[in-house]
Design an enzyme around this catalytic site. Structure first.
Site, PDB file in Angstrom:
ATOM      1  N   THR A   1       3.602   4.971  48.474  1.00 26.25           N
ATOM      2  CA  THR A   1       3.675   5.332  50.035  1.00 26.25           C
ATOM      3  C   THR A   1       2.335   6.431  50.414  1.00 26.25           C
ATOM      4  OG1 THR A   1       4.806   6.931  51.293  1.00 26.25           O
ATOM      5  CG2 THR A   1       5.234   7.115  49.141  1.00 26.25           C
TER       6      THR A   1
ATOM      7  N   LYS B   1       7.241   9.682  44.098  1.00 26.79           N
ATOM      8  CA  LYS B   1       6.744   8.535  44.352  1.00 26.79           C
ATOM      9  C   LYS B   1       5.278   8.502  43.634  1.00 26.79           C
ATOM     10  CE  LYS B   1       9.116   5.908  47.106  1.00 26.79           C
ATOM     11  NZ  LYS B   1       9.208   4.557  47.067  1.00 26.79           N
TER      12      LYS B   1
ATOM     13  N   TYR C   1       9.846  13.952  47.857  1.00 22.51           N
ATOM     14  CA  TYR C   1       9.991  12.441  48.040  1.00 22.51           C
ATOM     15  C   TYR C   1       8.495  11.908  47.500  1.00 22.51           C
ATOM     16  CZ  TYR C   1       9.076   7.901  50.430  1.00 22.51           C
ATOM     17  OH  TYR C   1       8.807   6.579  50.660  1.00 22.51           O
TER      18      TYR C   1
HETATM   19  P1  NDP Z   1      15.118   2.105  53.271  1.00 24.97           P
HETATM   20  O1  NDP Z   1      15.581   3.338  53.204  1.00 24.97           O
HETATM   21  O2  NDP Z   1      15.419   1.439  54.420  1.00 24.97           O
HETATM   22  O3  NDP Z   1      15.892   1.136  52.005  1.00 24.97           O
HETATM   23  C1  NDP Z   1      15.944   1.665  50.801  1.00 24.97           C
HETATM   24  C2  NDP Z   1      16.789   0.798  49.870  1.00 24.97           C
HETATM   25  O4  NDP Z   1      17.011   1.317  48.607  1.00 24.97           O
HETATM   26  C3  NDP Z   1      18.401   0.443  50.585  1.00 24.97           C
HETATM   27  O5  NDP Z   1      18.532  -0.913  50.179  1.00 24.97           O
HETATM   28  C4  NDP Z   1      19.206   1.404  49.366  1.00 24.97           C
HETATM   29  O6  NDP Z   1      20.252   0.947  49.347  1.00 24.97           O
HETATM   30  C5  NDP Z   1      18.335   1.397  48.326  1.00 24.97           C
HETATM   31  N1  NDP Z   1      18.721   2.478  47.062  1.00 24.97           N
HETATM   32  C6  NDP Z   1      18.463   3.770  47.464  1.00 24.97           C
HETATM   33  N2  NDP Z   1      18.823   4.434  46.283  1.00 24.97           N
HETATM   34  C7  NDP Z   1      18.934   3.375  45.341  1.00 24.97           C
HETATM   35  C8  NDP Z   1      19.390   3.371  43.961  1.00 24.97           C
HETATM   36  N3  NDP Z   1      19.685   4.505  43.189  1.00 24.97           N
HETATM   37  N4  NDP Z   1      19.544   2.379  43.347  1.00 24.97           N
HETATM   38  C9  NDP Z   1      19.313   0.934  43.911  1.00 24.97           C
HETATM   39  N5  NDP Z   1      19.032   0.831  45.517  1.00 24.97           N
HETATM   40  C10 NDP Z   1      18.981   2.091  45.938  1.00 24.97           C
HETATM   41  O7  NDP Z   1      13.713   2.003  52.923  1.00 24.97           O
HETATM   42  P2  NDP Z   1      12.600   1.013  53.511  1.00 24.97           P
HETATM   43  O8  NDP Z   1      13.200  -0.406  53.429  1.00 24.97           O
HETATM   44  O9  NDP Z   1      11.988   1.557  54.794  1.00 24.97           O
HETATM   45  O10 NDP Z   1      11.582   1.320  52.456  1.00 24.97           O
HETATM   46  C11 NDP Z   1      11.477   0.285  51.238  1.00 24.97           C
HETATM   47  C12 NDP Z   1      10.693   1.188  50.162  1.00 24.97           C
HETATM   48  O11 NDP Z   1       9.126   1.243  50.520  1.00 24.97           O
HETATM   49  C13 NDP Z   1      11.167   2.360  49.695  1.00 24.97           C
HETATM   50  O12 NDP Z   1      10.979   2.800  48.462  1.00 24.97           O
HETATM   51  C14 NDP Z   1      10.292   3.541  50.444  1.00 24.97           C
HETATM   52  O13 NDP Z   1      10.170   4.803  49.948  1.00 24.97           O
HETATM   53  C15 NDP Z   1       9.036   2.601  50.451  1.00 24.97           C
HETATM   54  N6  NDP Z   1       8.217   2.800  51.613  1.00 24.97           N
HETATM   55  C16 NDP Z   1       8.491   2.777  53.050  1.00 24.97           C
HETATM   56  C17 NDP Z   1       7.624   2.989  53.937  1.00 24.97           C
HETATM   57  C18 NDP Z   1       8.108   2.767  55.309  1.00 24.97           C
HETATM   58  O14 NDP Z   1       7.460   3.302  56.210  1.00 24.97           O
HETATM   59  N7  NDP Z   1       9.135   2.194  55.614  1.00 24.97           N
HETATM   60  C19 NDP Z   1       6.252   3.625  53.899  1.00 24.97           C
HETATM   61  C20 NDP Z   1       5.781   3.567  52.378  1.00 24.97           C
HETATM   62  C21 NDP Z   1       6.945   3.320  51.316  1.00 24.97           C
HETATM   63  P3  NDP Z   1      21.549   1.296  50.302  1.00 24.97           P
HETATM   64  O15 NDP Z   1      21.607   0.503  51.538  1.00 24.97           O
HETATM   65  O16 NDP Z   1      22.675   1.273  49.520  1.00 24.97           O
HETATM   66  O17 NDP Z   1      21.418   2.985  50.718  1.00 24.97           O
END
Ligand code: NDP
Ligand code: GDP
Length: 344
Positions: A126, A154, A150
């Site tokens: 990120t 990361k 966070y």
């Molecule tokens: P979301 O918060 O929408 O999705 C996160 C996902 O991770 C959910 O499916 C959640 O499950 C799952 N999750 C959380 N904790 C765990 C765990 N301990 N074990 C297994 N699964 C877990 O994030 P985004 O889709 O927006 O982002 C995707 C990735 O990209 C993330 O890693 C984020 O940090 C990274 N990112 C995102 C950016 C953005 O602008 N969107 C920018 C840069 C990086 P549940 O539904 O059960 O909560």
């Protein structure tokens, strides 16, 4: 034979869009799912793919579960999207965030090394790792200075990915993605909070939107474009690090103005700091208020990415521009508000 992709975080914003893209490309898609007392498939239903994905119970905090999962699934490609992804919450839950977003990735890399050593690995890194930015714009060579638990977690995961690449020859790629949004974005993130709240306000269910720091600047793109970049990264012969961004930056205030404009509101800003308000010029109604509760202990003031490397080496370019993104999000939330549905 069809390739198998394991997507952790399948229920999240990016998981849904990436799942759809991989299905369209003919992959067998296995979605890593945390156990939940409620069905967490809403985004997948919204994209019409919930029945086309195989699900596997998978949690990044449980190493034995990760090892068994990889042995069973035998993925060709692993997209690690799972994370506690909300910066604001990471100040309140720093240890949990580090365990999931930092150590969790190390667990997955260890499981890969033991149980699926030839699988290609994508780590969802990120722009928050740039934090207090050391150069403008930021690219793959810009030094990091994270500003939140966070971002710190990361950064650990980013270096773990690089280290497994260098130490064990893992095909591990770190995608350093700038903020990307969509109608499926979590409602706690500022863009979606704005579009959701303004839409609720339009149908009379909310009085005003309360926000924190309006001066922060972000480089916002469309999630659908960014998951295409993730896939392109894993198709490269050599693993590497890539920035995905639009190269444009705007304040939170500018996002409010654009979303409001789409709804026929014309915002005038009055006052300053914690006393600033956004007033609709026509009705005189206050639609935005600042609430310092939303300020963060340390802020990332400015993010603007330089995606040149991704353009040159991957042929990647964002297709959806800022105005189109705002329109997509506002229109989706206005429809939800009018239908009085709140499942996404
Ligand atoms: P979301 O918060 O929408 O999705 C996160 C996902 O991770 C959910 O499916 C959640 O499950 C799952 N999750 C959380 N904790 C765990 C765990 N301990 N074990 C297994 N699964 C877990 O994030 P985004 O889709 O927006 O982002 C995707 C990735 O990209 C993330 O890693 C984020 O940090 C990274 N990112 C995102 C950016 C953005 O602008 N969107 C920018 C840069 C990086 P549940 O539904 O059960 O909560
Ligand atoms: P981030 O870049 O991953 O932290 O994404 P966010 O959408 O959560 O926050 C983007 C920026 O918006 C940060 O600088 C926040 O401080 C700022 N911001 C201002 N008001 C709010 C708010 O009410 N909620 C959130 N989430 N962010 C806000």
């Amino acid at each position: 034979m069809a390739k198998t992709a394991l997507v952790t975080g399948i229920t999240g914003q990016d998981g849904a869009y990436l799942g759809k893209l991989l299905l369209e490309k003919g992959y067998r898609v296995v979605g890593g799912l945390r156990r939940s007392s409620v069905g967490a498939y809403t985004r997948l239903h919204e994209l019409g793919i919930a029945n086309d994905i195989e699900f596997a119970h998978l949690d990044l905090v449980e190493l034995s579960n990760l090892m068994r999962s990889l042995e069973r699934i035998k993925p060709d490609e692993i997209y690690n999207l799972a994370a506690q992804s909300f910066v604001g919450l990471s100040f309140e839950q720093p240890i949990y965030t580090a365990d999931t977003d930092g150590l969790g990735v190390l667990r997955l890399l260890e499981a890969l090394r033991q149980c699926a050593p030839t699988a290609r690995f994508y780590q969802a890194s990120t722009s928050e790792m740039f934090g207090k930015v050391q150069a403008v714009p930021q690219n793959e060579r810009t030094p990091f200075h994270p500003r939140s638990p966070y971002g710190v977690a990361k950064l650990f995961a980013h270096w773990a990915t690089v280290n497994y690449r260098e130490s064990y020859g893992v095909h591990g790629t770190s995608g350093i993605l700038f903020n990307h949004e969509s109608p499926l974005r979590g409602r706690e993130f500022v863009t979606r909070k704005i579009t959701w709240s303004l839409a609720q306000l339009m149908v009379g269910r909310l009085d005003a939107v309360e926000l924190g720091n309006l001066d922060a600047k972000r480089d916002w793109g469309y999630a659908g474009d960014y998951v295409a970049g993730m896939w392109l990264m894993l198709q490269q012969q050599q693993p590497d690090d890539y920035v995905l961004a639009t190269g444009e930056t705007r304040t939170i205030r500018a996002f409010v103005e654009a979303a409001a404009r789409r709804l026929g509101l014309d915002i005038e800003w009055r006052g300053a700091g914690a006393h600033e308000t956004g007033v609709d010029r026509q009705s005189g109604k206050t639609v935005v208020r600042v609430n310092p509760d939303y300020y963060r202990p340390a802020e990332v003031d400015l993010l603007i990415g330089d995606p040149t490397k991704a353009a040159v080496e991957l042929g990647w370019k964002p297709k959806v521009g800022f105005d189109e993104l705002v329109t997509l999000m506002v229109d989706a939330d206005l429809k939800r508000a009018r239908d009085n549905t709140n499942h996404v």
